[in-house]
Design a protein around this motif. Structure first.
Motif, PDB file in Angstrom:
ATOM      1  N   LEU A 298       6.481  -3.286  -9.005  1.00 37.66           N
ATOM      2  CA  LEU A 298       5.661  -1.985  -8.624  1.00 37.66           C
ATOM      3  C   LEU A 298       5.524  -1.714  -7.141  1.00 37.66           C
ATOM      4  CD1 LEU A 298       3.015  -2.745 -11.484  1.00 37.66           C
ATOM      5  CD2 LEU A 298       4.915  -1.207 -11.852  1.00 37.66           C
ATOM      6  N   SER A 299       5.530  -0.557  -6.826  1.00 42.94           N
ATOM      7  CA  SER A 299       5.300  -0.254  -5.500  1.00 42.94           C
ATOM      8  C   SER A 299       3.713   0.125  -5.382  1.00 42.94           C
ATOM      9  CB  SER A 299       6.053   0.896  -4.988  1.00 42.94           C
ATOM     10  OG  SER A 299       6.070   1.843  -5.911  1.00 42.94           O
ATOM     11  N   ILE A 300       3.024  -0.062  -4.375  1.00 41.52           N
ATOM     12  CA  ILE A 300       2.035   0.067  -3.889  1.00 41.52           C
ATOM     13  C   ILE A 300       1.496   0.979  -2.817  1.00 41.52           C
ATOM     14  CG2 ILE A 300      -0.600  -0.674  -3.584  1.00 41.52           C
ATOM     15  CD1 ILE A 300       0.276  -3.534  -4.504  1.00 41.52           C
ATOM     16  N   GLU A 301       0.844   2.067  -3.041  1.00 38.51           N
ATOM     17  CA  GLU A 301       0.691   3.187  -1.894  1.00 38.51           C
ATOM     18  C   GLU A 301      -0.731   2.551  -1.404  1.00 38.51           C
ATOM     19  OE1 GLU A 301       0.265   7.570  -0.279  1.00 38.51           O
ATOM     20  OE2 GLU A 301       0.357   7.424  -2.372  1.00 38.51           O
ATOM     21  N   ILE A 302      -0.896   2.324  -0.005  1.00 37.76           N
ATOM     22  CA  ILE A 302      -2.320   1.772   0.450  1.00 37.76           C
ATOM     23  C   ILE A 302      -3.023   3.236   0.627  1.00 37.76           C
ATOM     24  CG2 ILE A 302      -3.343   0.654   2.372  1.00 37.76           C
ATOM     25  CD1 ILE A 302      -1.616  -1.093   0.341  1.00 37.76           C
ATOM     26  N   ASP A 303      -3.962   3.247  -0.152  1.00 34.11           N
ATOM     27  CA  ASP A 303      -5.003   4.484   0.114  1.00 34.11           C
ATOM     28  C   ASP A 303      -6.042   3.695   1.039  1.00 34.11           C
ATOM     29  OD1 ASP A 303      -6.016   6.984  -0.993  1.00 34.11           O
ATOM     30  OD2 ASP A 303      -7.813   5.645  -1.200  1.00 34.11           O
ATOM     31  N   ASN A 304      -6.452   2.772   0.972  1.00 33.64           N
ATOM     32  CA  ASN A 304      -7.417   2.213   1.769  1.00 33.64           C
ATOM     33  C   ASN A 304      -7.238   0.653   2.028  1.00 33.64           C
ATOM     34  OD1 ASN A 304     -10.028   1.226   2.881  1.00 33.64           O
ATOM     35  ND2 ASN A 304     -11.052   3.076   1.767  1.00 33.64           N
ATOM     36  N   THR A 305      -7.125   0.392   3.260  1.00 30.62           N
ATOM     37  CA  THR A 305      -6.881  -0.849   3.753  1.00 30.62           C
ATOM     38  C   THR A 305      -8.337  -1.929   3.550  1.00 30.62           C
ATOM     39  OG1 THR A 305      -7.648  -0.656   6.074  1.00 30.62           O
ATOM     40  CG2 THR A 305      -5.341  -0.502   5.518  1.00 30.62           C
ATOM     41  N   ASP A 306      -9.337  -1.462   3.053  1.00 31.56           N
ATOM     42  CA  ASP A 306     -10.225  -2.351   3.019  1.00 31.56           C
ATOM     43  C   ASP A 306     -10.378  -2.558   1.109  1.00 31.56           C
ATOM     44  OD1 ASP A 306     -12.775  -3.574   3.297  1.00 31.56           O
ATOM     45  OD2 ASP A 306     -14.083  -1.701   2.864  1.00 31.56           O
TER      46      ASP A 306
END
Length: 455
Positions: A298-306
């Motif tokens: 699965l690919s993950i888009e990073i919405d927030n690095t926290d």
């Protein structure tokens, strides 16, 4: 690591200790001499929970009474070690039911704790003349290890030190350990762990501990090991970053529980997985908007690095599911939303299996180490929508602990029994038996639940 304090086998100078509830005290008080009654009344002592009164004798101190609130709660006894005078030794004046004596010993052991790595405590706890059972000692030891690991600052508790702690447990109990470090994570298909930890000068790693006989039921434990969380490029404000040494609290819980399982020889096959990283800021830090690969594909888009803890857990949970255990339990200091919903003392439990969840809830009630079940409300997966990847790692501020758990569930194999505990691992203030700092929450109930299932 802290030694178990507060117990002694020496009884020569021990003083009698009465342990009683307010109701029991009323009956006991009526049988005492006028002089002793006057002494107790002058101090307005009534046996209420959390109280202590010293009893006078001809040559000084002759005994004491410890007031107990809820007799079934270990923390009802935890004030005693530091409420009684330093250097004193105590023996029970009255016979207690075995289960109550066990709770007293647990409370005494937990209440005697002070984190002493960098500063000597102001005083030592009073001593109870008792020999706790092996299980009581192992439960106390596991709880104190969790507190110590969480309290230790990151310079002394980074990914390498988490590995060292796991190796120490493995050596003590004859377990096997494997550690996949740095770029080897990419070579062995753990890309999301690598992505979060790559910016730190201390290499990210996946710690894998295996113990037990293959013929036994297989239990997999997974713990979030973010040894420090700056928030990454979505940097935390100062007050939010202050205590982020505790962001490996999930790993501490998983390690502590694994040590308890092995020490008590629970008849299971155990796999422990700790993804250990620092979420640092640097030229190679992962960025908002990046798309990260995962072991599951699965690919993950990073919405927030926290929201990095769930990213490293993705690969660890996928790997745990690949082992096809009977159950997977993961522990993580995952969301502030869980604390807002339930406060600091009540970990949020999510599970895809009603039987497992109910067993943990019942164990929590039984040993007064509670969890609270929260819903895996799958319509909220819409909050993790990404326009360019399979899912985003964060999104809306709505139902933050629920969406975090739903994210983790995407990396659990279909049909795999799983529970996730969103735990604070911290005491914000001082309470008897619960000093400010690192705390083991739901560790005793997790152990009680596993005993119910397997012992």
């Amino acid at each position: 690591m802290s030694q178990i304090n507060g117990f002694t086998s020496e009884t020569r100078n021990a003083l009698p200790l009465h342990v009683m509830t307010r109701e029991q005290y009323a009956g006991w008080r009526a049988q005492q001499s006028d002089a002793l009654g006057a002494w107790l009344d002058a101090q307005r002592f009534n046996g209420s929970g959390g109280s202590v009164v010293l009893l006078p004798g001809e040559h000084g101190l002759a005994g004491a009474i410890v007031g107990v609130g809820d007799p079934g709660d270990v923390y009802s006894y935890a004030h005693a070690p530091f409420a009684l005078p330093e250097g004193t030794v105590w023996t029970l004046a009255d016979a207690l039911a075995p289960e109550i004596e066990t709770l007293l010993q647990l409370g005494w052991g937990l209440g005697s704790y002070r984190f002493a790595r960098y500063r000597k405590p102001n005083r030592a706890p009073a001593q109870l003349a008792a020999t706790p059972s092996a299980e009581v000692r192992d439960v106390i030891a596991a709880s104190l290890r969790v507190r110590d690991w969480v309290n230790t600052p990151t310079e002394d508790m980074g990914p390498q030190q988490l590995e060292d702690a796991a190796r120490e447990l493995a050596t003590a109990h004859g377990a096997q350990i494997e550690v996949i470090t740095g770029d080897a994570l990419l070579e062995q298909n753990f890309p999301s762990i690598h992505a979060v930890g790559r910016a730190s000068h201390r290499a990210p790693r996946l710690i894998v501990l295996r113990w037990g006989n293959p013929g036994q039921p297989h239990v997999a434990l997974v713990g979030k090991g973010v040894c420090f969380d700056t928030g990454g490029l979505d940097i935390k404000p100062g007050d939010g970053m202050r205590n982020m040494k505790k962001d490996m609290g999930g790993a501490a819980h998983a390690l502590g529980l694994a040590g308890l399982i092995m020490a008590q020889q629970l008849p299971v096959q155990l796999t422990l997985l700790i993804p250990a990283v620092e979420n640092a800021i640097g030229p190679d830090a992962f960025r908002p908007g990046e798309v990260i690969a995962t072991r599951k594909g699965l690919s993950i888009e990073i919405d927030n690095t926290d929201a990095e803890g769930r990213v490293i857990l993705a690969d660890a949970l996928t790997y745990a599911s690949e082992q096809q255990p009977e159950i997977v339990l993961d522990f993580a200091t995952l969301t502030g939303a869980a604390r807002i919903a339930l406060g600091p003392d009540l970990p949020a439990l999510f599970s895809n299996d009603d039987t497992l969840a109910q067993q943990w809830l019942q164990a929590g009630e039984s040993v007064r180490d509670p969890v609270w079940r929260m819903p895996l409300w799958r319509p909220y997966l819409r909050y993790l929508h990404s326009n360019i990847a399979d899912l985003a790692n964060a999104g809306s501020r709505m139902a933050g602990s629920v969406t975090a758990a739903l994210y983790l569930e995407r990396f659990i194999a279909e049909g795999q029994t799983w529970a996730h505990l969103d735990v604070y691992a911290w005491n914000d203030g001082e309470r008897p038996g619960r000093p400010a700092g690192g705390e083991a929450l739901a560790l005793r109930s997790a152990w009680a639940m596993l005993k119910t299932r397997y012992a």
